[in-house]
Design an enzyme around this catalytic site. Structure first.
Site, short mmCIF file in Angstrom:
data_model
loop_
_atom_site.label_atom_id
_atom_site.label_comp_id
_atom_site.label_asym_id
_atom_site.label_seq_id
_atom_site.Cartn_x
_atom_site.Cartn_y
_atom_site.Cartn_z
CG ASN A 114 20.25 -60.58 23.51
OD1 ASN A 114 20.69 -60.00 23.99
ND2 ASN A 114 19.06 -59.74 22.44
CD GLU A 128 21.86 -46.98 25.12
OE1 GLU A 128 20.98 -47.18 24.97
OE2 GLU A 128 22.66 -47.16 24.43
N1 UDP Z 1 14.21 -59.06 25.01
C1 UDP Z 1 13.90 -60.33 25.45
N2 UDP Z 1 12.66 -60.91 25.53
C2 UDP Z 1 12.44 -60.18 24.50
C3 UDP Z 1 12.74 -59.28 23.51
C4 UDP Z 1 13.95 -58.25 23.97
O1 UDP Z 1 14.60 -60.66 26.20
O2 UDP Z 1 11.06 -60.83 23.37
C5 UDP Z 1 15.65 -58.75 26.02
C6 UDP Z 1 16.74 -58.76 25.32
O3 UDP Z 1 17.95 -58.61 25.63
C7 UDP Z 1 17.06 -57.53 24.15
C8 UDP Z 1 17.24 -56.90 24.88
O4 UDP Z 1 15.96 -56.87 25.76
O5 UDP Z 1 18.51 -57.95 23.48
C9 UDP Z 1 17.00 -54.92 24.85
O6 UDP Z 1 15.37 -54.84 23.61
P1 UDP Z 1 15.70 -54.82 22.14
O7 UDP Z 1 13.94 -54.42 21.49
O8 UDP Z 1 15.91 -52.97 22.60
O9 UDP Z 1 16.51 -55.59 21.46
P2 UDP Z 1 17.95 -54.72 21.14
O10 UDP Z 1 17.80 -53.48 20.84
O11 UDP Z 1 19.46 -54.88 22.05
O12 UDP Z 1 18.26 -55.19 19.47
#
Ligand code: UDP
Ligand code: MG
Length: 140
Positions: A114, A128
Site C-alpha cells: 500500500n 520511528e
Molecule cells: N497489512 C497487511 N495486511 C493487513 C493489514 C495490514 O499486510 O490485513 C500491512 C500493510 O502494509 C499496513 C501494515 O501492515 O500498512 C501495517 O498495518 P497497520 O494496521 O499499522 O496499517 P497502517 O498504519 O499502515 O495504515
C-alpha cells in the site's frame, strides 16, 4: 496547531514503480516538508523490529518479508499537525477504502503493498524517527 514531525516510508511497491517523486509531490502539496530522506534496503531483522507492534498479527511474517524485499525511502515529514495530516494524505490502510486523491487510492496495489507507511501517534513518531535517523540528519 503545533508543528510536528512524523516518520514516513515509501514502500517497495512504490520505489519499484519509480513513484518517489509523485508521492513526495502529494506530501508537499499538503504542506508537509521533507526535512530528512534516505533510500535504503531494510534487513529482515530491521523490518521485524520496526513492525514489532504487529508481531501477533497473521500478516506479520509476510509484511516483514515484503518490507525488506526491495529498497524503501525513509523520510521525516514536518508541518502543522504533521502526524494526522500525513495519515490523511496516505488514505486508509486498505486502498479499497481509501478516499479519492489519497496516495493509497491512487498508487497502492493491495492492503499489503500500500505504497506508504506513516506514524500513527506522537509517541510512535518519535520512536520511528529515532529508529532511522540521527538528530543531525534532520534539517528543518
Ligand atoms: N497489512 C497487511 N495486511 C493487513 C493489514 C495490514 O499486510 O490485513 C500491512 C500493510 O502494509 C499496513 C501494515 O501492515 O500498512 C501495517 O498495518 P497497520 O494496521 O499499522 O496499517 P497502517 O498504519 O499502515 O495504515
Ligand atoms: Mg500503522
Amino acid at each position: 496547531m503545533a508543528v510536528e514531525r512524523t516518520l514516513s516510508i515509501i514502500k517497495p511497491d512504490a520505489t519499484r514503480r519509480n513513484l518517489t517523486g509523485k508521492i513526495n509531490a502529494k506530501f508537499e502539496a499538503a504542506g508537509l516538508r521533507v526535512v530528512a530522506q534516505k533510500r535504503l534496503q531494510m534487513t529482515c531483522e530491521q523490518a521485524e523490529k520496526f513492525y514489532a507492534v504487529h508481531e501477533a498479527r497473521p500478516f506479520y511474517g509476510e509484511l516483514c518479508a515484503y518490507m525488506s524485499s526491495e529498497p524503501v525511502v525513509v523520510q521525516v515529514l514536518e508541518g502543522e499537525n504533521a502526524i494526522a495530516k500525513n495519515r490523511e494524505v496516505m488514505g486508509a490502510t486498505n486502498p479499497a477504502n481509501a478516499a479519492p486523491g489519497t496516495i493509497r487510492k491512487e498508487f497502492a496495489l493491495s492492503v499489503q503493498e500500500n505504497s506508504v507507511h506513516g506514524s500513527d501517534s506522537a509517541e510512535n513518531a518519535k520512536i520511528e524517527i529515532d529508529f532511522f535517523f540521527k538528530p543531525e540528519e534532520i534539517v528543518g
